[in-house]
Design a protein around this motif. Structure first.
Motif, short mmCIF file in Angstrom:
data_model
loop_
_atom_site.label_atom_id
_atom_site.label_comp_id
_atom_site.label_asym_id
_atom_site.label_seq_id
_atom_site.Cartn_x
_atom_site.Cartn_y
_atom_site.Cartn_z
N ALA A 103 0.83 -1.19 0.09
CA ALA A 103 -0.12 -0.10 -0.04
C ALA A 103 0.95 1.28 0.08
O ALA A 103 0.15 2.19 -0.14
N GLU A 114 -7.81 3.93 -0.60
CA GLU A 114 -8.07 2.75 -1.51
C GLU A 114 -7.03 1.71 -1.34
O GLU A 114 -7.05 0.66 -1.84
N ALA A 116 -6.90 -0.60 1.36
CA ALA A 116 -7.42 -1.97 1.86
C ALA A 116 -7.89 -2.72 0.69
O ALA A 116 -7.43 -4.06 0.51
N ASP A 117 -8.55 -2.05 -0.11
CA ASP A 117 -9.08 -2.81 -1.29
C ASP A 117 -8.10 -3.22 -2.32
O ASP A 117 -8.20 -4.27 -2.91
N ARG A 118 -7.03 -2.37 -2.52
CA ARG A 118 -6.05 -2.63 -3.38
C ARG A 118 -5.25 -3.81 -3.10
O ARG A 118 -4.93 -4.65 -3.89
N ALA A 120 -5.99 -6.04 -1.02
CA ALA A 120 -6.94 -7.24 -0.95
C ALA A 120 -6.82 -7.77 -2.60
O ALA A 120 -7.05 -8.94 -2.74
N GLU A 121 -6.79 -7.18 -3.48
CA GLU A 121 -6.94 -7.42 -4.93
C GLU A 121 -5.81 -7.94 -5.35
O GLU A 121 -5.76 -8.82 -6.12
N THR A 155 0.74 -1.41 -7.70
CA THR A 155 -0.35 -0.89 -6.87
C THR A 155 -1.00 0.27 -7.61
O THR A 155 -2.12 0.52 -7.84
#
Length: 222
Positions: A103, A114, A116-118, A120-121, A155
């Motif tokens: 991150a 953004e 946490a979502d990135r 996790a992806e 990222t």
């Protein structure tokens, strides 16, 4: 287009590592740069990634000549290139968990929301489990840390990737997994790739074309 034109670069005044190197990479193309250790190909890769200012020559990125380097480069250019280095231990902040490492570019560009979502992806895409994401670099293997470094390079969704000996320290299975992750990203985004290395077999299998280091340099006059 990513174009390196007649680049001369080094780390000491008047002592360049190489002179007059040129290389062109088209959008969506994957190019392998092959050469022995110490020839200067990693320095050229750092120039391509906007991390090292050349002594002479030009870098043209997406039609615009680069005139500033590292943190002084415009954000649009700086974030267009993702880079993965050979040694993940020296490229990773030992204080960060793998999740925070991935991150890091979002936090640095003011997009923390953004993160946490990135993460996790990207984590499953590079083969990292939720449990590994909580660990710091000292608690994971070189291969696991390099997976996180690759995810960090992806990222910000770069249009260009520079992989400088990315798999040189890894076993065959991890090498295959990371190459597959890069290729999946490229298929999804159309990103161009400069893969630097000394393994001819790997580069020939991975890339659209492989360029010998000496072919980047000016021909001696007859």
């Amino acid at each position: 287009m990513l174009e390196l034109d007649s680049v001369t670069a080094g780390y000491e005044p008047r002592r360049p590592v190489f002179r007059g190197a040129s290389l062109t990479l088209a959008p969506g193309e994957s190019v392998g740069l092959l050469g022995p250790s110490g020839c200067g190909k990693s320095t050229l890769a750092r120039v391509a990634a906007l991390l090292h200012r050349p002594d002479a020559g030009r870098l043209v990125l997406d039609g615009t000549e680069v005139t500033a380097w590292r943190h002084r480069a415009p954000r649009e250019q700086r974030t267009a290139v993702g880079v993965v280095f050979q040694q993940p231990r020296t490229a990773a902040d030992p204080r960060l968990s793998l999740a925070d490492l991935i991150a890091e570019p979002l936090r640095a560009t003011g997009r923390k929301a953004e993160a946490a979502d990135r993460v996790a992806e990207l984590a499953p895409a590079v083969g990292l489990t939720p449990e590994l994401l909580t660990r710091r670099p000292h608690a994971v293997s070189d291969g696991q840390l390099q997976r996180a470094c690759l995810a960090r390079a992806l990222t910000l969704r770069p249009r260009w990737l520079v992989c400088d000996e990315m798999t040189a320290m890894l076993d065959a299975s991890t090498t295959a997994a990371l190459v597959a992750a890069v290729e999946t990203y490229r298929e999804q985004t159309g990103a161009g790739l400069l893969a630097v290395g000394h393994d001819r077999v790997l580069l020939n299998r991975w890339c659209d074309r492989t360029v010998e280091w000496q072919d980047c340099l000016p021909r001696p006059r007859a």
